[in-house]
Design a protein around this motif. Sequence first.
Motif, PDB file in Angstrom:
ATOM      1  N   ASP A 167      43.491  50.932  33.123  1.00 33.57           N
ATOM      2  CA  ASP A 167      42.328  50.517  33.911  1.00 33.57           C
ATOM      3  C   ASP A 167      41.803  49.170  33.461  1.00 33.57           C
ATOM      4  OD1 ASP A 167      42.403  52.855  35.425  1.00 33.57           O
ATOM      5  OD2 ASP A 167      41.203  53.943  33.957  1.00 33.57           O
ATOM      6  N   ASN A 168      41.714  48.951  32.175  1.00 35.02           N
ATOM      7  CA  ASN A 168      41.239  47.675  31.657  1.00 35.02           C
ATOM      8  C   ASN A 168      41.741  47.511  30.234  1.00 35.02           C
ATOM      9  OD1 ASN A 168      39.134  48.796  29.729  1.00 35.02           O
ATOM     10  ND2 ASN A 168      38.373  49.620  31.672  1.00 35.02           N
TER      11      ASN A 168
ATOM     12  N   TYR B 166      39.251  46.978  35.332  1.00 34.87           N
ATOM     13  CA  TYR B 166      38.351  47.762  36.182  1.00 34.87           C
ATOM     14  C   TYR B 166      37.221  48.306  35.321  1.00 34.87           C
ATOM     15  CZ  TYR B 166      37.076  51.275  39.703  1.00 34.87           C
ATOM     16  OH  TYR B 166      36.417  52.035  40.636  1.00 34.87           O
ATOM     17  N   ASP B 167      35.978  48.096  35.759  1.00 31.40           N
ATOM     18  CA  ASP B 167      34.836  48.503  34.946  1.00 31.40           C
ATOM     19  C   ASP B 167      34.259  49.856  35.356  1.00 31.40           C
ATOM     20  OD1 ASP B 167      33.568  47.990  37.321  1.00 31.40           O
ATOM     21  OD2 ASP B 167      32.194  46.475  36.547  1.00 31.40           O
TER      22      ASP B 167
ATOM     23  N   ARG C 274      33.560  50.676  38.523  1.00 30.42           N
ATOM     24  CA  ARG C 274      33.054  50.517  39.890  1.00 30.42           C
ATOM     25  C   ARG C 274      33.913  49.568  40.719  1.00 30.42           C
ATOM     26  NH1 ARG C 274      27.516  47.994  38.616  1.00 30.42           N
ATOM     27  NH2 ARG C 274      28.952  46.883  37.220  1.00 30.42           N
ATOM     28  N   ARG C 275      34.421  48.551  40.077  1.00 27.21           N
ATOM     29  CA  ARG C 275      35.185  47.534  40.801  1.00 27.21           C
ATOM     30  C   ARG C 275      36.054  46.784  39.804  1.00 27.21           C
ATOM     31  NH1 ARG C 275      32.561  42.802  39.525  1.00 27.21           N
ATOM     32  NH2 ARG C 275      30.444  43.044  38.715  1.00 27.21           N
ATOM     33  N   TRP C 276      37.024  46.032  40.372  1.00 29.20           N
ATOM     34  CA  TRP C 276      37.827  45.154  39.532  1.00 29.20           C
ATOM     35  C   TRP C 276      36.985  43.937  39.174  1.00 29.20           C
ATOM     36  CZ3 TRP C 276      42.106  46.716  37.317  1.00 29.20           C
ATOM     37  CH2 TRP C 276      42.797  47.806  37.876  1.00 29.20           C
ATOM     38  N   SER C 277      36.833  43.681  37.890  1.00 32.33           N
ATOM     39  CA  SER C 277      35.916  42.661  37.406  1.00 32.33           C
ATOM     40  C   SER C 277      36.643  41.361  37.117  1.00 32.33           C
ATOM     41  CB  SER C 277      35.224  43.139  36.121  1.00 32.33           C
ATOM     42  OG  SER C 277      34.583  44.375  36.344  1.00 32.33           O
ATOM     43  N   SER C 278      35.875  40.311  36.995  1.00 32.52           N
ATOM     44  CA  SER C 278      36.429  39.011  36.618  1.00 32.52           C
ATOM     45  C   SER C 278      36.924  39.077  35.171  1.00 32.52           C
ATOM     46  CB  SER C 278      35.360  37.922  36.739  1.00 32.52           C
ATOM     47  OG  SER C 278      34.881  37.847  38.063  1.00 32.52           O
TER      48      SER C 278
END
Length: 515
Positions: free
Chosen positions: A274-275, A304-305, A307-311
């Motif tokens: 995920d991250n 991915y945090d 909730r959404r894919w983050s910068s």
Amino acid sequence: MKDPITSTSALRWEGQNGLTNGQIQFAGYKLEKGTIPTDWTPAPEDVQSDISQVKHTADGISNFVRDSSGNISSDFQTALSKTSIITGSTLASSIQQQTATQITSALTDNNGKIISLINQDSSGVQISGKNIVLDGNTTVTGTFWAKQVNAIKVDASYIKVGTLNGSLINITNINANNIVSGAISGANLNINLNTGQVQFQKGRINSSDYKIDVNMDEKYISTADSDTRVLLKGGQMQFIQPSILDLQSSPYFQITNNGGASAIARGASLIGRDNITIANRANANNVFDNPFSKETFSGLYTGYDGRRWSSTKVGGAERGVLISGGAETTWNYINASPFIYVGAGNANGTSGWGNRIHIHAEFLHAQTVNQQTNSHAANVYVSSDGALLRSSSATKYKTNIEHETDSIQGDQLLTIDPATWNDKFESEQLERYHETGVEPERQINMEGKRYYGIIAEDLVKAGLEELVTRNEETDEVEGVEYSKIGVALIPIVRDLRNKLNEQAVEIERLKDKIK
């Protein structure tokens, strides 16, 4: 007797006789008729008496050999030790002469079954019994063979050669401190105590809960806790569910050489499902805290945090972030590769923990700046230390304002002669290009263009210091503030306009007078 004794009959007797007090005494005699004697047998009463005597003798021997506790008596042991009693006797000679015969001593039970036996013949000596006790020091000078040995203590220093077959022997309570050299070897395992080398061909080493597991057959090594298992298998490391013992297509995290720029150029890859966060322990939290607050994260984050894919974020906490690379620059007193220092502490970018963004490079390119246009006048000034500043003219940005009404600067400006020149950098680049064919370091006019303007040093000579720029550190003249040249000419233009207006009025007056 059935037949009377006749004169033709022969009288024969057997037994004992003797002459006592002039009388003939007979004992144990047997009278028979005829010339052929039969076997002599004692009378029944005599047999019972003999048995009684034998039994008495056997009981005495038994009491002599064993004591009341059933152990060999000291008297019998003493008698055995005095072998000189029979040495040279008839009995001894008899035993010595029976080398080719069998000498057997056996004890039987009430059913005639042998319960103990000592047998001597030409093949050797056999001792048989349910329990045989050798109570004392025993020495075996020849080969000793036993079907089963239960030894309390064995001196292993006398075991010199041969093989201990693990399939045929089971040894417990071995003191491992005494196993100090050599190799423990099997079909699939070899432990060399001299070199420290351990080789496995097959098998498995694992804890009872499989949280530590080394499996030679499946070719993996793993360790686990209640949340995660770390698995080394197939050239990669995976962090997976603790109950799984095989590679997964979507692990929590994996380190593998299956990544890289292409299928041909293999390289190591660190992949999070995920991250992924690469950080130090002190600055691993608050990856995406408020960007307007003090930065506390130091490291790299992407993914991915929840909730959404983050910068993707690169953070340097309050210490700053330094990006560096490239060939060495030579134009400045700092000969270093180009770098961008986010959080620099000074204009030179030589320290951190600051609030500046310092860019050190031979050139700074922003091609889109050249491509995007608008109708505003230039409003950016580059200071001598490279800072980009917006040029402003509003009263709120100024103090101690004084208006100039005379035309002194304008008159002095009119003493300056314009000039044309070739740019020094472009000339050097063109010369090198024509001599060596090396392309210019940046895009230039390749026709040797001549530029038109004013020389800054000429303005200084004319006393127009206000119209030049200087290096704030070296005080060297750097350039001309062209935007202010028109301002210096305002008083002159105004005077000319006033004179023109006065002349226009005078002309109109003269025209009326002529009429």
